[in-house]
Design a protein around this motif. Sequence first.
Motif, short mmCIF file in Angstrom:
data_model
loop_
_atom_site.label_atom_id
_atom_site.label_comp_id
_atom_site.label_asym_id
_atom_site.label_seq_id
_atom_site.Cartn_x
_atom_site.Cartn_y
_atom_site.Cartn_z
N ASP A 58 47.03 38.14 37.32
CA ASP A 58 47.61 39.47 37.21
C ASP A 58 48.16 39.75 35.82
O ASP A 58 48.28 40.90 35.41
N TYR A 59 48.56 38.71 35.10
CA TYR A 59 49.15 38.86 33.77
C TYR A 59 48.31 38.10 32.74
O TYR A 59 48.69 37.02 32.27
N PRO A 60 47.15 38.65 32.35
CA PRO A 60 46.26 37.93 31.44
C PRO A 60 46.85 37.69 30.05
O PRO A 60 46.45 36.75 29.36
N ASP A 61 47.80 38.51 29.63
CA ASP A 61 48.39 38.32 28.31
C ASP A 61 49.27 37.08 28.23
O ASP A 61 49.56 36.58 27.15
N ASP A 62 49.70 36.58 29.38
CA ASP A 62 50.56 35.39 29.42
C ASP A 62 49.79 34.09 29.57
O ASP A 62 50.38 33.02 29.68
N VAL A 63 48.47 34.16 29.61
CA VAL A 63 47.64 32.96 29.75
C VAL A 63 47.45 32.31 28.39
O VAL A 63 47.12 32.98 27.40
N LYS A 64 47.66 31.00 28.33
CA LYS A 64 47.41 30.23 27.12
C LYS A 64 46.52 29.06 27.48
O LYS A 64 46.78 28.33 28.42
N VAL A 65 45.44 28.91 26.74
CA VAL A 65 44.50 27.81 26.96
C VAL A 65 44.48 26.98 25.68
O VAL A 65 44.17 27.50 24.60
N THR A 66 44.84 25.71 25.81
CA THR A 66 44.85 24.81 24.66
C THR A 66 44.08 23.54 25.00
O THR A 66 43.91 23.20 26.17
N THR A 67 43.64 22.85 23.97
CA THR A 67 42.90 21.61 24.16
C THR A 67 43.65 20.48 23.48
O THR A 67 44.08 20.62 22.33
N LYS A 68 43.79 19.38 24.18
CA LYS A 68 44.42 18.18 23.63
C LYS A 68 43.52 16.99 23.90
O LYS A 68 42.81 16.94 24.89
N ASN A 69 43.56 16.02 23.01
CA ASN A 69 42.82 14.78 23.20
C ASN A 69 43.75 13.76 23.82
O ASN A 69 44.80 13.45 23.26
N LEU A 99 35.78 25.49 38.60
CA LEU A 99 35.92 25.58 37.15
C LEU A 99 35.80 24.21 36.50
O LEU A 99 35.12 24.04 35.49
N ARG A 100 36.44 23.20 37.10
CA ARG A 100 36.34 21.84 36.58
C ARG A 100 34.91 21.32 36.62
O ARG A 100 34.46 20.65 35.69
N ALA A 101 34.20 21.63 37.69
CA ALA A 101 32.81 21.17 37.81
C ALA A 101 31.93 21.78 36.73
O ALA A 101 31.09 21.09 36.13
N LEU A 102 32.11 23.07 36.46
CA LEU A 102 31.32 23.73 35.42
C LEU A 102 31.62 23.15 34.04
O LEU A 102 30.70 22.87 33.26
N VAL A 103 32.90 22.97 33.75
CA VAL A 103 33.28 22.43 32.44
C VAL A 103 32.83 20.98 32.30
O VAL A 103 32.31 20.57 31.25
N PHE A 104 32.98 20.19 33.35
CA PHE A 104 32.55 18.80 33.31
C PHE A 104 31.03 18.71 33.07
O PHE A 104 30.56 17.89 32.27
N SER A 105 30.28 19.57 33.75
CA SER A 105 28.83 19.57 33.61
C SER A 105 28.41 19.94 32.19
O SER A 105 27.55 19.29 31.59
N ALA A 106 29.01 20.98 31.66
CA ALA A 106 28.69 21.38 30.29
C ALA A 106 29.14 20.31 29.30
O ALA A 106 28.46 20.04 28.32
N GLN A 111 27.81 14.87 25.89
CA GLN A 111 28.21 13.47 25.96
C GLN A 111 29.70 13.33 25.71
O GLN A 111 30.16 12.43 25.01
N SER A 112 30.48 14.24 26.29
CA SER A 112 31.94 14.23 26.17
C SER A 112 32.55 14.32 27.55
O SER A 112 31.99 14.94 28.44
N ARG A 113 33.69 13.71 27.69
CA ARG A 113 34.44 13.81 28.94
C ARG A 113 35.51 14.88 28.75
O ARG A 113 36.39 14.74 27.90
#
Length: 120
Positions: A58-69, A99-106, A111-113
Amino acid sequence: MAIVTFFKKLFSGDMDDAAGSSVKSAEAPSAAPAGNGRAVSLKDLEGFVSYVVTALVDYPDDVKVTTKNEDNASVIWISCRKEDTGKIIGKKGKTISALRALVFSAGSRMQSRIKVEVAD
């Protein structure tokens, strides 16, 4: 129909015009080319997760997506308002599982986890 085209391009490796400019990678591909010569990068997958999650909440402006190793994997962290967390997880966790299945597959094509987690 646009989402079907996006998935075809994501898994064929052609992310140049999938879902507009919101998913283009800012860095060079880190994996061997898939299909037509362009590999999917971690930034592409992060953009994909952001695109899907912002469409769900409902509040897309408050979504933050970050990547960490972490350890031997990259983790895409999703943070949002507490009331939107349930929309991302879905009934019995089916939405986040998909969503996890799609990201894991891609990611496996790279050759990354890669994992996807929702921050509390």
